[in-house]
Design a protein around this motif. Structure first.
Motif, short mmCIF file in Angstrom:
data_model
loop_
_atom_site.label_atom_id
_atom_site.label_comp_id
_atom_site.label_asym_id
_atom_site.label_seq_id
_atom_site.Cartn_x
_atom_site.Cartn_y
_atom_site.Cartn_z
N UNK A 32 1.09 -1.30 0.06
CA UNK A 32 -0.01 0.09 0.04
C UNK A 32 1.09 1.29 0.03
N UNK A 33 0.50 2.19 -1.11
CA UNK A 33 1.37 3.31 -0.88
C UNK A 33 0.46 4.69 -0.53
N UNK A 34 -0.82 4.49 -1.17
CA UNK A 34 -1.54 5.52 -0.91
C UNK A 34 -3.28 5.16 -1.13
N UNK A 35 -4.17 5.91 -0.81
CA UNK A 35 -5.28 5.78 -1.12
C UNK A 35 -6.27 7.04 -1.14
N UNK A 36 -7.56 6.68 -1.74
CA UNK A 36 -8.28 8.06 -2.00
C UNK A 36 -9.73 7.53 -1.74
N UNK A 37 -10.30 8.22 -0.84
CA UNK A 37 -11.72 7.99 -0.78
C UNK A 37 -12.96 8.73 -1.45
N UNK A 38 -13.97 8.20 -1.87
CA UNK A 38 -14.91 8.97 -2.48
C UNK A 38 -16.18 8.48 -1.47
N UNK A 39 -17.30 9.07 -2.36
CA UNK A 39 -18.68 8.61 -1.84
C UNK A 39 -19.10 7.26 -1.76
N UNK A 40 -18.28 6.44 -2.60
CA UNK A 40 -18.91 5.03 -2.68
C UNK A 40 -17.71 4.08 -2.79
N UNK A 41 -16.54 4.43 -2.21
CA UNK A 41 -15.46 3.58 -2.26
C UNK A 41 -14.20 4.25 -1.91
N UNK A 42 -13.27 3.27 -2.10
CA UNK A 42 -11.80 3.75 -1.72
C UNK A 42 -10.80 3.02 -2.77
N UNK A 43 -10.19 4.18 -3.67
CA UNK A 43 -9.21 3.60 -4.54
C UNK A 43 -7.82 3.48 -3.98
N UNK A 44 -7.42 2.17 -4.03
CA UNK A 44 -6.10 1.82 -3.16
C UNK A 44 -4.90 1.75 -4.19
N UNK A 45 -3.96 2.54 -4.12
CA UNK A 45 -2.76 2.29 -4.81
C UNK A 45 -1.78 1.72 -4.20
N UNK A 46 -1.24 0.58 -4.94
CA UNK A 46 -0.18 -0.34 -4.32
C UNK A 46 1.03 -0.26 -5.36
N UNK A 47 2.06 -0.71 -4.80
CA UNK A 47 3.32 -0.97 -5.63
C UNK A 47 3.44 -2.60 -5.80
N UNK A 48 3.65 -2.98 -6.96
CA UNK A 48 4.00 -4.57 -7.21
C UNK A 48 5.12 -4.55 -7.83
#
Ligand SMILES: Cc1cc2nc3c(=O)[nH]c(=O)nc-3n(C[C@H](O)[C@H](O)[C@H](O)COP(=O)(O)OP(=O)(O)OC[C@H]3O[C@@H](n4cnc5c(N)ncnc54)[C@H](O)[C@@H]3O)c2cc1C
Length: 407
Positions: free
Chosen positions: A135-151
């Motif tokens: 996990x490196x970052x995430x952003x919340x919106x009204x209907x979910x969370x966009x999760x940024x990952x490094x692979x």
């Protein structure tokens, strides 16, 4: 009430708390994705002592047979005065027989819990665990969370309904969510040495869990099964302030610490050794919108008393049913505020309070206070009703009962 969610709950961290949270949600038909930064499950030699209410929770998840098979049953624990060598008190967990179906502590290493759940759930629909996914970052919106990952293949975004940070004391989820981690760090580090030397066989009246009070160098001495029998003894000591990690971890440094127990012995075989900085901290909230924290990501404490992982598993078991109801649209998301109220109370009033007191009492330097403390402990241990009360608190049975009443 919101509509039923469709996206999975994403859990960061495949430690014991992340895996239990995932399993408890999956048992309620919520699809889960666990993302772990490391390439493989971590063979973490930190937690082993699993308290009775935690055993009950793991049993309810279908894990009883496996954990019993791979653990060691510890029916009592003892306190010693390391200066005189005298045994001061013994607490018999059998006094909890009317409080729990498991009146003992199970010495079961945390990596075994992770391994058991991973093996049991491999290939089950609705269950995904990915390694090398940080996990490196995430952003919340009204209907979910966009999760940024490094692979290893680059950066990726995963869409989650809710995000749970179970990524340990340095939690990237907690930092990215801007949640403060309030508390303090002790000036001295702790060293843990695992040895195959058999402390019990060597002729002392030690049991599988022993606490030693000493104004200069307190100690916790425990046995775990390891890959055994015969098993491994783990000794946890404070380092001296200013002592370098290299000196403490050197063969001579470890030998000197163990030699103090048994001056007649030399050449203790050291199976593993580690140094930890130790803090007492609790996150200002365990929930921010669609992001929750559990386990060490939400709170850390010193290991004396064996409560950190236990408290984290209690978080997971408190969060899972609430979040499952919210996910299904059966409850308002305010349920998650109840989670934070209950579990922060469990931390402040029980885990933090007890572990800070445990350390203070084991290291007490004032001779009169020390004598008074040890005498008080002896008297409690000799009175079955008071000993039972002590055990109910020490094993977190009282913590769970108290926070269940928090509205
Ligand atoms: C010496 C010692 C002895 C202890 N003994 C006990 C005991 O007997 N009983 C007890 O209850 N507690 C004990 N504890 C405390 C216990 O080890 C912790 O409370 C427990 O490990 C917390 O589990 P967790 O799953 O929350 O976090 P962790 O075990 O720290 O797991 C976090 C996971 O998240 C992963 N991760 C981290 N960052 C990221 C990221 N950005 N993206 C993806 N993954 C990430 C990590 O690789 C790790 O696998 C002890 C601690 C110490 C130091």
């Amino acid at each position: 009430m919101a509509a039923r969610e469709t996206k999975p709950v994403v859990i960061i961290g495949a430690g014991p708390v992340g895996m239990v949270a995932a399993l408890a949600l999956h048992r309620r038909d919520v699809p889960v994705v666990v993302l772990e930064a490391e390439a493989a499950p971590v063979k973490d030699q930190r937690a082993a002592s699993t308290q009775p209410p935690t055993i009950e929770m793991l049993a309810a998840l279908g894990l009883e047979a496996k954990i019993m098979e791979r653990g060691l049953v510890s029916t009592s624990f003892r306190f010693f005065d390391r200066i005189s060598g005298a045994r001061v008190a013994e607490f018999d967990c059998g006094l909890l027989k009317d409080d729990t179906p498991f009146p003992f502590v199970l010495q079961h290493e945390q990596f075994k819990l992770v391994d058991t759940i991973l093996k049991m759930m491999a290939g089950v629909p609705g269950w995904t665990v990915r390694f090398r996914a940080r996990h490196v970052a995430h952003e919340q919106s009204g209907d979910g969370v966009s999760v940024s990952i490094e692979t290893p293949d680059g950066t990726e975004t995963i869409e989650a309904s809710y995000l749970i940070g179970c990524d340990g004391g340095h939690s990237s989820v907690r930092r990215a969510a801007g949640i403060a981690f309030e508390g303090f760090t002790f000036p001295e580090k702790f060293i843990k040495i695992g040895t195959t030397f058999d402390f019990q066989r060597a002729g002392r009246d030690y049991v599988f869990r022993n606490y030693f009070s000493d104004p200069d160098e307190w100690c916790n001495l425990f046995k775990v099964r390891g890959d055994g029998p015969p098993g491994i003894w783990r000794c946890v000591f404070p380092c001296r302030i200013g002592e370098s990690d290299e000196a403490a971890l050197s063969p001579e440094g470890c030998e000197a610490r163990l030699h103090k127990f048994f001056p007649d012995f030399r050449d203790f075989e050291v199976a593993y050794r580690s140094i930890y900085s130790v803090s007492q901290r609790v996150a200002e909230t365990f929930r921010k919108g669609r992001v929750c924290l559990a386990g060490d990501a939400a709170h850390v404490n010193n290991p004396i008393g064996g409560l950190g992982m236990n408290g984290g598993i209690h978080d997971a078991m408190s969060l899972a049913p609430k979040l499952a109801d919210v996910w299904r649209g059966h409850a308002d998301s305010a349920e998650l505020d109840l989670y934070t109220r209950q579990r922060r109370r469990a931390q402040h009033d029980f885990v933090q309070e007890q572990t800070i007191r445990n350390k203070r009492e084991l290291e007490e330097k004032d001779q009169a206070v020390r004598a008074r403390n040890l005498d008080a402990l002896r008297r409690v241990s000799e009175d079955p009703a008071r000993a039972r009360d002590y055990l109910r608190r020490a094993t977190l049975i009282d913590s769970l009962k108290t926070v269940a009443a928090v509205a």
